[in-house]
Design a protein around this motif. Structure first.
Motif, mmCIF file in Angstrom:
data_model
loop_
_atom_site.group_PDB
_atom_site.id
_atom_site.type_symbol
_atom_site.label_atom_id
_atom_site.label_comp_id
_atom_site.label_asym_id
_atom_site.label_seq_id
_atom_site.Cartn_x
_atom_site.Cartn_y
_atom_site.Cartn_z
ATOM 1 N N ASP A 194 0.834 -1.199 0.000
ATOM 2 C CA ASP A 194 0.000 0.000 0.000
ATOM 3 C C ASP A 194 0.873 1.255 0.000
ATOM 4 N N ASP A 195 1.904 1.267 0.850
ATOM 5 C CA ASP A 195 2.809 2.423 0.903
ATOM 6 C C ASP A 195 3.514 2.643 -0.435
ATOM 7 N N LEU A 196 3.928 1.535 -1.074
ATOM 8 C CA LEU A 196 4.604 1.655 -2.374
ATOM 9 C C LEU A 196 3.728 2.386 -3.379
ATOM 10 N N PHE A 197 2.480 1.963 -3.499
ATOM 11 C CA PHE A 197 1.609 2.579 -4.503
ATOM 12 C C PHE A 197 1.170 3.977 -4.079
ATOM 13 N N ALA A 198 1.097 4.215 -2.759
ATOM 14 C CA ALA A 198 0.819 5.578 -2.303
ATOM 15 C C ALA A 198 1.957 6.509 -2.707
ATOM 16 N N ILE A 199 3.184 6.013 -2.596
ATOM 17 C CA ILE A 199 4.354 6.790 -3.023
ATOM 18 C C ILE A 199 4.273 7.108 -4.512
ATOM 19 N N LEU A 200 3.896 6.109 -5.299
ATOM 20 C CA LEU A 200 3.776 6.321 -6.757
ATOM 21 C C LEU A 200 2.675 7.340 -7.061
ATOM 22 N N ILE A 201 1.564 7.259 -6.317
ATOM 23 C CA ILE A 201 0.479 8.221 -6.518
ATOM 24 C C ILE A 201 0.964 9.638 -6.228
ATOM 25 N N ILE A 202 1.683 9.798 -5.107
ATOM 26 C CA ILE A 202 2.194 11.125 -4.747
ATOM 27 C C ILE A 202 3.163 11.636 -5.804
ATOM 28 N N ALA A 203 4.052 10.755 -6.275
ATOM 29 C CA ALA A 203 5.068 11.169 -7.244
ATOM 30 C C ALA A 203 4.448 11.549 -8.589
ATOM 31 N N LEU A 249 17.244 19.065 -2.059
ATOM 32 C CA LEU A 249 17.199 19.177 -3.522
ATOM 33 C C LEU A 249 15.909 18.587 -4.082
ATOM 34 N N MET A 250 15.485 17.462 -3.517
ATOM 35 C CA MET A 250 14.247 16.845 -3.992
ATOM 36 C C MET A 250 13.055 17.756 -3.710
ATOM 37 N N TYR A 251 13.052 18.394 -2.543
ATOM 38 C CA TYR A 251 11.959 19.312 -2.218
ATOM 39 C C TYR A 251 11.911 20.468 -3.213
ATOM 40 N N ASN A 252 13.066 21.042 -3.523
ATOM 41 C CA ASN A 252 13.108 22.179 -4.447
ATOM 42 C C ASN A 252 12.889 21.774 -5.895
ATOM 43 N N SER A 253 12.965 20.488 -6.184
ATOM 44 C CA SER A 253 12.755 20.047 -7.568
ATOM 45 C C SER A 253 11.284 20.064 -7.955
ATOM 46 N N GLY A 254 10.394 20.094 -6.964
ATOM 47 C CA GLY A 254 8.961 20.022 -7.255
ATOM 48 C C GLY A 254 8.384 18.641 -7.037
ATOM 49 N N VAL A 255 9.243 17.601 -6.972
ATOM 50 C CA VAL A 255 8.803 16.255 -6.630
ATOM 51 C C VAL A 255 8.645 16.208 -5.113
ATOM 52 N N HIS A 256 7.623 15.525 -4.640
ATOM 53 C CA HIS A 256 7.397 15.510 -3.198
ATOM 54 C C HIS A 256 8.628 14.971 -2.480
ATOM 55 N N THR A 374 -2.246 8.452 8.384
ATOM 56 C CA THR A 374 -1.085 9.289 8.057
ATOM 57 C C THR A 374 -1.052 9.679 6.580
ATOM 58 N N VAL A 375 -0.994 8.678 5.699
ATOM 59 C CA VAL A 375 -0.862 8.967 4.270
ATOM 60 C C VAL A 375 -2.148 9.570 3.722
ATOM 61 N N SER A 376 -3.299 9.162 4.246
ATOM 62 C CA SER A 376 -4.566 9.753 3.800
ATOM 63 C C SER A 376 -4.624 11.244 4.133
ATOM 64 N N LEU A 377 -4.176 11.603 5.333
ATOM 65 C CA LEU A 377 -4.124 13.024 5.688
ATOM 66 C C LEU A 377 -3.167 13.778 4.775
ATOM 67 N N LEU A 378 -2.017 13.162 4.488
ATOM 68 C CA LEU A 378 -1.031 13.810 3.606
ATOM 69 C C LEU A 378 -1.613 14.026 2.215
ATOM 70 N N ILE A 379 -2.232 13.007 1.655
ATOM 71 C CA ILE A 379 -2.806 13.134 0.306
ATOM 72 C C ILE A 379 -3.955 14.136 0.309
ATOM 73 N N GLY A 380 -4.736 14.158 1.395
ATOM 74 C CA GLY A 380 -5.805 15.135 1.489
ATOM 75 C C GLY A 380 -5.276 16.559 1.465
ATOM 76 N N GLU A 381 -4.165 16.798 2.191
ATOM 77 C CA GLU A 381 -3.562 18.136 2.183
ATOM 78 C C GLU A 381 -3.049 18.496 0.795
ATOM 79 N N LEU A 382 -2.443 17.530 0.106
ATOM 80 C CA LEU A 382 -1.913 17.809 -1.233
ATOM 81 C C LEU A 382 -3.030 18.038 -2.245
ATOM 82 N N THR A 383 -4.114 17.288 -2.108
ATOM 83 C CA THR A 383 -5.205 17.374 -3.088
ATOM 84 C C THR A 383 -5.951 18.696 -2.996
ATOM 85 N N PHE A 384 -6.271 19.119 -1.779
ATOM 86 C CA PHE A 384 -7.107 20.304 -1.588
ATOM 87 C C PHE A 384 -6.311 21.453 -0.989
ATOM 88 N N ALA A 385 -5.048 21.580 -1.414
ATOM 89 C CA ALA A 385 -4.160 22.598 -0.841
ATOM 90 C C ALA A 385 -4.703 24.013 -1.034
#
Length: 492
Positions: A194-203, A249-256, A374-385
């Motif tokens: 689940d974490d693996l695919f959540a990472i892919l979704i975020i990326a 560097l990853m943060y400044n690249s725009g990738v989560h 945890t990850v649901s809250l993170l994705i929620g923040e990213l989705t409706f920022a």
């Protein structure tokens, strides 16, 4: 001598092909795997309790009128070097910084599962992988259908797709259920995939613009990290500063930025070499997991779960399509997806369930996996920022759905808890006191010789006690008989 013609020979015996035995799943783990799972889940359980406490503290802090303003001020307090593009709020540091530690551990877990755990065997991996994928796809479908019918937007489809293993284990610790190790391992493997695919979704879905220079710098940093590992260079003072540079560097690249943690975790070697009691990956995970479970994730929860709750806000959770879709996705989608994926995979791969378990047990674990925090809250923040009000409502929906899933799982697991307790007692029994559970020594002649010696000693002890008891009984009978003869038999 009579010649033997070809026709005189008896036809060769053709062995009757035996049917291929059905594979078992959710059976007994190997002893090394059981030890690893027990250690990992022990830490995650403690972290889950801290996570639960942090979430409750955040809700109290944000909803007490005298303290609510201070919660917002602390969450929005900015610090960090502006020249490096890292002047972030406390909540932002928790989401992008501390969760990178969480995803680093997830990367190590995934690497270990792929090279030394259940996922290394494609046949064995098929079931948890399909179950996890269905456990992510069905909640997304439930969310989409709910919003299509209710006229909501589809942007939050990824929110109910994640499972929070730490929160789920905290629920198990609070309700006191004796879940067998096979079911706990299944839950852990589900969470890893689940974490693996959540990472892919975020990326993939939450990267809007790319700074190629910063991304190239992060890739170079990862290459240096990998090279140092292959050369056997040791020392936290080498890797921690390098990891911070890669993360920045990853943060400044725009990738989560959490992707940097996953990438570094996947680079660690998780196989042992001669003379090594543990692989480097397991050693580092053992050191970092308490930091992730005990500090990083609870702090993220503290600054993410603090949403303002009221009767109207909770009512909106069940009336607004976006929030209702999250609740239904976690409660219904997760249970149906994981259970359905497990059953279909077992049905079409001829795998059969362990004799000690029932499909009701699988459904209970699938319901427990509906705790997405945890990850649901993170994705929620990213989705409706861009919409603070909707972000808070979606967070409230995640909390509500996770709570409902936890309550349903508690009921289902408690019904079977007596059976689970007997299974756990059998898993832990060590009558010969050699430190290894007896169920792992049934094929060892030395174990049976030790048990024979122990039983013979017990038998001799019982024979001695039986003789002493019989002698005492005879002596008592003689005293009673003698006393009866001395009585005065004259009538009263």
């Amino acid at each position: 001598m009579r010649s033997v013609l070809p026709t005189d020979r008896s036809p060769p015996t053709v062995p009757t092909p035996r049917p291929t035995p059905a594979r078992r799943f959710l059976g007994r783990l190997s002893l090394p795997e059981r030890t690893y799972v027990a250690d990992a889940l022990r830490t995650e359980t403690v972290g889950g309790v801290l996570l639960l406490c942090a979430a409750v503290a955040a809700l109290i802090w944000a909803n007490i009128p005298a303290l609510g303003g201070s919660y917002l001020r602390v969450s929005d307090f900015h610090f960090g070097p502006s020249a490096l593009g890292l002047h972030l709020s406390v909540a932002h540091w928790a989401a992008d910084g501390l969760l990178a530690v969480f995803f680093f551990v997830a990367g190590v877990e995934l690497k270990r599962e792929l090279v030394a755990g259940d996922l290394r065997d494609p046949k064995a991996a098929a079931l948890p992988v399909v179950a996890a994928l269905c456990g992510m796809a069905v909640p997304a479908i439930v969310y989409a259908l709910t919003n299509a019918v209710g006229g909501g937007g589809l942007g939050g489809w990824a929110v109910p797709t994640a499972t929070d293993i730490a929160f789920a284990l905290a629920v198990l610790a609070v309700i006191g259920t004796s879940l067998p190790s096979a079911l706990r391992a299944f839950l852990l493997t589900l969470a890893v995939v689940d974490d693996l695919f959540a990472i892919l979704i975020i990326a993939v879905f939450f990267t809007s613009s790319i700074n190629l220079v910063a991304l190239a710098g992060a890739v170079v940093g990862l290459a240096v990290f990998w090279l140092l590992l292959r050369k056997g260079v040791r020392g936290w003072y080498v890797y921690v500063p390098l990891a911070l540079v890669i993360w920045g560097l990853m943060y400044n690249s725009g990738v989560h930025a959490t992707i940097a943690g996953v990438a570094m975790g996947l680079m660690l070697r998780c196989t042992t070499r001669e003379g090594e009691p543990h692989s480097p990956g397991e050693h580092v995970e053992h050191l970092v997991r308490p930091l992730s479970a005990g500090l990083a994730v609870p702090l993220f929860a503290l600054f993410s779960a603090g949403v303002t709750l009221s009767g109207g806000a909770l009512g909106d959770v069940f009336t607004r399509p976006e929030t209702l879709g999250v609740v239904l996705g976690l409660v219904v989608g997760k249970a149906v997806g994981i259970f359905g994926g497990t059953w279909l995979t077992a049905r079409f791969t001829r795998a059969s369930l362990s004799d000690d378990l029932e499909w009701a047990d699988v459904f209970a674990v699938a319901t427990l996996a509906g705790i997405g925090f945890t990850v649901s809250l993170l994705i929620g923040e990213l989705t409706f920022a861009g919409d603070a009000a909707l972000t808070d409502e979606v967070k409230a929906a995640v909390l509500t759905g996770s709570l409902i899933a936890a309550l349903l799982a508690t009921v289902l697991l408690k019904i079977r808890n007596a059976k689970y307790r007997r299974m756990c007692e059998a898993e832990e029994r060590d009558e010969d006191l050699d430190g290894i559970p007896d169920i792992y020594e049934q094929d060892d002649p030395a174990y049976h010789l030790r048990m024979a010696e122990l039983l013979e000693h017990k038998a001799a002890e019982h024979r001695r006690l039986a003789e002493e008891t019989a002698a005492a009984a005879r002596h008592g009978s003689a005293e009673v008989a003698g006393g009866a003869g001395d009585r005065d038999d004259r009538p009263a």
